[in-house]
Write a protein that holds these residues in place. Structure first.
Motif, PDB file in Angstrom:
ATOM      1  N   ASN A  29       0.838  -1.198   0.000  1.00  0.00           N
ATOM      2  CA  ASN A  29       0.000   0.000   0.000  1.00  0.00           C
ATOM      3  C   ASN A  29       0.874   1.250   0.000  1.00  0.00           C
ATOM      4  O   ASN A  29       2.107   1.166  -0.019  1.00  0.00           O
ATOM      5  CB  ASN A  29      -0.940  -0.015   1.209  1.00  0.00           C
ATOM      6  CG  ASN A  29      -0.175  -0.073   2.526  1.00  0.00           C
ATOM      7  OD1 ASN A  29       0.981   0.323   2.625  1.00  0.00           O
ATOM      8  ND2 ASN A  29      -0.831  -0.591   3.558  1.00  0.00           N
ATOM      9  N   GLN A  30       0.225   2.403   0.028  1.00  0.00           N
ATOM     10  CA  GLN A  30       0.946   3.676  -0.035  1.00  0.00           C
ATOM     11  C   GLN A  30       1.880   3.864   1.156  1.00  0.00           C
ATOM     12  O   GLN A  30       2.969   4.403   1.009  1.00  0.00           O
ATOM     13  CB  GLN A  30      -0.039   4.842  -0.133  1.00  0.00           C
ATOM     14  CG  GLN A  30       0.621   6.182  -0.384  1.00  0.00           C
ATOM     15  CD  GLN A  30       1.434   6.203  -1.666  1.00  0.00           C
ATOM     16  OE1 GLN A  30       0.985   5.753  -2.715  1.00  0.00           O
ATOM     17  NE2 GLN A  30       2.650   6.726  -1.606  1.00  0.00           N
ATOM     18  N   GLU A  31       1.477   3.401   2.315  1.00  0.00           N
ATOM     19  CA  GLU A  31       2.332   3.544   3.504  1.00  0.00           C
ATOM     20  C   GLU A  31       3.646   2.772   3.324  1.00  0.00           C
ATOM     21  O   GLU A  31       4.725   3.297   3.594  1.00  0.00           O
ATOM     22  CB  GLU A  31       1.602   3.045   4.744  1.00  0.00           C
ATOM     23  CG  GLU A  31       2.407   3.198   6.012  1.00  0.00           C
ATOM     24  CD  GLU A  31       1.673   2.675   7.237  1.00  0.00           C
ATOM     25  OE1 GLU A  31       2.360   2.417   8.243  1.00  0.00           O
ATOM     26  OE2 GLU A  31       0.438   2.524   7.205  1.00  0.00           O
ATOM     27  N   LYS A  33       4.977   1.816   0.486  1.00  0.00           N
ATOM     28  CA  LYS A  33       5.704   2.465  -0.616  1.00  0.00           C
ATOM     29  C   LYS A  33       6.430   3.709  -0.109  1.00  0.00           C
ATOM     30  O   LYS A  33       7.599   3.932  -0.428  1.00  0.00           O
ATOM     31  CB  LYS A  33       4.737   2.815  -1.738  1.00  0.00           C
ATOM     32  CG  LYS A  33       5.382   3.479  -2.944  1.00  0.00           C
ATOM     33  CD  LYS A  33       4.327   3.743  -4.021  1.00  0.00           C
ATOM     34  CE  LYS A  33       4.900   4.508  -5.177  1.00  0.00           C
ATOM     35  NZ  LYS A  33       4.902   5.954  -4.997  1.00  0.00           N
ATOM     36  N   SER A  34       5.765   4.501   0.688  1.00  0.00           N
ATOM     37  CA  SER A  34       6.366   5.726   1.226  1.00  0.00           C
ATOM     38  C   SER A  34       7.569   5.432   2.112  1.00  0.00           C
ATOM     39  O   SER A  34       8.561   6.163   2.092  1.00  0.00           O
ATOM     40  CB  SER A  34       5.330   6.530   2.008  1.00  0.00           C
ATOM     41  OG  SER A  34       4.326   6.999   1.147  1.00  0.00           O
ATOM     42  N   LYS A  77       7.814   7.483  -7.776  1.00  0.00           N
ATOM     43  CA  LYS A  77       7.153   8.226  -6.701  1.00  0.00           C
ATOM     44  C   LYS A  77       5.775   8.739  -7.116  1.00  0.00           C
ATOM     45  O   LYS A  77       4.888   8.874  -6.288  1.00  0.00           O
ATOM     46  CB  LYS A  77       8.029   9.393  -6.242  1.00  0.00           C
ATOM     47  CG  LYS A  77       9.174   8.955  -5.360  1.00  0.00           C
ATOM     48  CD  LYS A  77      10.119  10.055  -4.964  1.00  0.00           C
ATOM     49  CE  LYS A  77       9.483  11.329  -4.553  1.00  0.00           C
ATOM     50  NZ  LYS A  77      10.418  12.340  -4.078  1.00  0.00           N
ATOM     51  N   LYS A  78       5.585   8.998  -8.406  1.00  0.00           N
ATOM     52  CA  LYS A  78       4.312   9.524  -8.896  1.00  0.00           C
ATOM     53  C   LYS A  78       3.241   8.444  -9.053  1.00  0.00           C
ATOM     54  O   LYS A  78       2.072   8.761  -9.235  1.00  0.00           O
ATOM     55  CB  LYS A  78       4.524  10.214 -10.248  1.00  0.00           C
ATOM     56  CG  LYS A  78       5.372  11.459 -10.171  1.00  0.00           C
ATOM     57  CD  LYS A  78       5.589  12.031 -11.544  1.00  0.00           C
ATOM     58  CE  LYS A  78       6.538  13.220 -11.490  1.00  0.00           C
ATOM     59  NZ  LYS A  78       6.848  13.716 -12.844  1.00  0.00           N
ATOM     60  N   LEU A  79       3.641   7.197  -8.992  1.00  0.00           N
ATOM     61  CA  LEU A  79       2.712   6.098  -9.248  1.00  0.00           C
ATOM     62  C   LEU A  79       2.111   5.551  -7.965  1.00  0.00           C
ATOM     63  O   LEU A  79       2.723   5.634  -6.896  1.00  0.00           O
ATOM     64  CB  LEU A  79       3.444   4.974  -9.982  1.00  0.00           C
ATOM     65  CG  LEU A  79       4.075   5.351 -11.316  1.00  0.00           C
ATOM     66  CD1 LEU A  79       4.886   4.186 -11.860  1.00  0.00           C
ATOM     67  CD2 LEU A  79       3.012   5.781 -12.311  1.00  0.00           C
ATOM     68  N   ASN A  80       0.947   4.970  -8.090  1.00  0.00           N
ATOM     69  CA  ASN A  80       0.361   4.322  -6.923  1.00  0.00           C
ATOM     70  C   ASN A  80       0.921   2.904  -6.807  1.00  0.00           C
ATOM     71  O   ASN A  80       1.464   2.365  -7.771  1.00  0.00           O
ATOM     72  CB  ASN A  80      -1.177   4.355  -6.974  1.00  0.00           C
ATOM     73  CG  ASN A  80      -1.746   3.475  -8.055  1.00  0.00           C
ATOM     74  OD1 ASN A  80      -1.444   2.284  -8.143  1.00  0.00           O
ATOM     75  ND2 ASN A  80      -2.593   4.055  -8.891  1.00  0.00           N
ATOM     76  N   PRO A  81       0.811   2.301  -5.637  1.00  0.00           N
ATOM     77  CA  PRO A  81       1.397   0.973  -5.414  1.00  0.00           C
ATOM     78  C   PRO A  81       0.924  -0.095  -6.403  1.00  0.00           C
ATOM     79  O   PRO A  81       1.705  -0.948  -6.815  1.00  0.00           O
ATOM     80  CB  PRO A  81       0.972   0.630  -3.986  1.00  0.00           C
ATOM     81  CG  PRO A  81       0.773   1.940  -3.332  1.00  0.00           C
ATOM     82  CD  PRO A  81       0.245   2.843  -4.395  1.00  0.00           C
ATOM     83  N   GLU A  83       0.081   0.240  -9.560  1.00  0.00           N
ATOM     84  CA  GLU A  83       0.781   0.410 -10.841  1.00  0.00           C
ATOM     85  C   GLU A  83       2.178  -0.195 -10.787  1.00  0.00           C
ATOM     86  O   GLU A  83       2.653  -0.778 -11.756  1.00  0.00           O
ATOM     87  CB  GLU A  83       0.879   1.893 -11.212  1.00  0.00           C
ATOM     88  CG  GLU A  83      -0.444   2.513 -11.596  1.00  0.00           C
ATOM     89  CD  GLU A  83      -0.323   4.000 -11.838  1.00  0.00           C
ATOM     90  OE1 GLU A  83      -0.407   4.411 -13.009  1.00  0.00           O
ATOM     91  OE2 GLU A  83      -0.137   4.743 -10.843  1.00  0.00           O
TER      92      GLU A  83
END
Length: 112
Positions: A29-31, A33-34, A77-81, A83
């Protein structure tokens, strides 16, 4: 780390390889990935310091690789997890050539 992140589809889904052992890619998820991105960002800032200290015989090649992976990282960085999990992220060949030329001129102008 950038290369591992961009190749998750191939490495994790197709080959079962895991380069980020604390990350559950079946629940990526985004967390998560971040957190990976923060770690990579620190690596990039330290890397440039080291590149500037290299002898001229190896500085350009290492700098070109740095610039390429930085461009790839910015794209990731611009993509969502999702993708990232579903696609191999690339920098188009034309953009690679631009990065190479720009790096060469920066090196020749002794800006690194």
């Amino acid at each position: 780390k950038v290369n591992f992140l961009r190749d998750i589809k191939s490495d994790y889904n197709e080959r079962g390889r895991v380069y980020f052992p604390d990350v559950k890619f079946d629940k990526f998820n985004q967390e998560a990935k971040s957190q990976i991105e923060e770690d990579i960002k620190k690596d990039f800032s330290h890397a440039l310091i080291g590149i500037k200290k290299l002898p001229n015989g190896s500085k350009l090649g290492v700098y070109v690789a740095y610039i390429y992976y930085l461009a790839l990282f910015k794209k990731i960085k611009k993509l969502n997890p999702i993708e990232i999990l579903e696609n191999r992220i690339r920098v188009p060949n034309f953009n690679k050539m631009i990065l190479l030329l720009r790096s060469y001129f920066i090196f020749k102008l002794k800006l690194i």
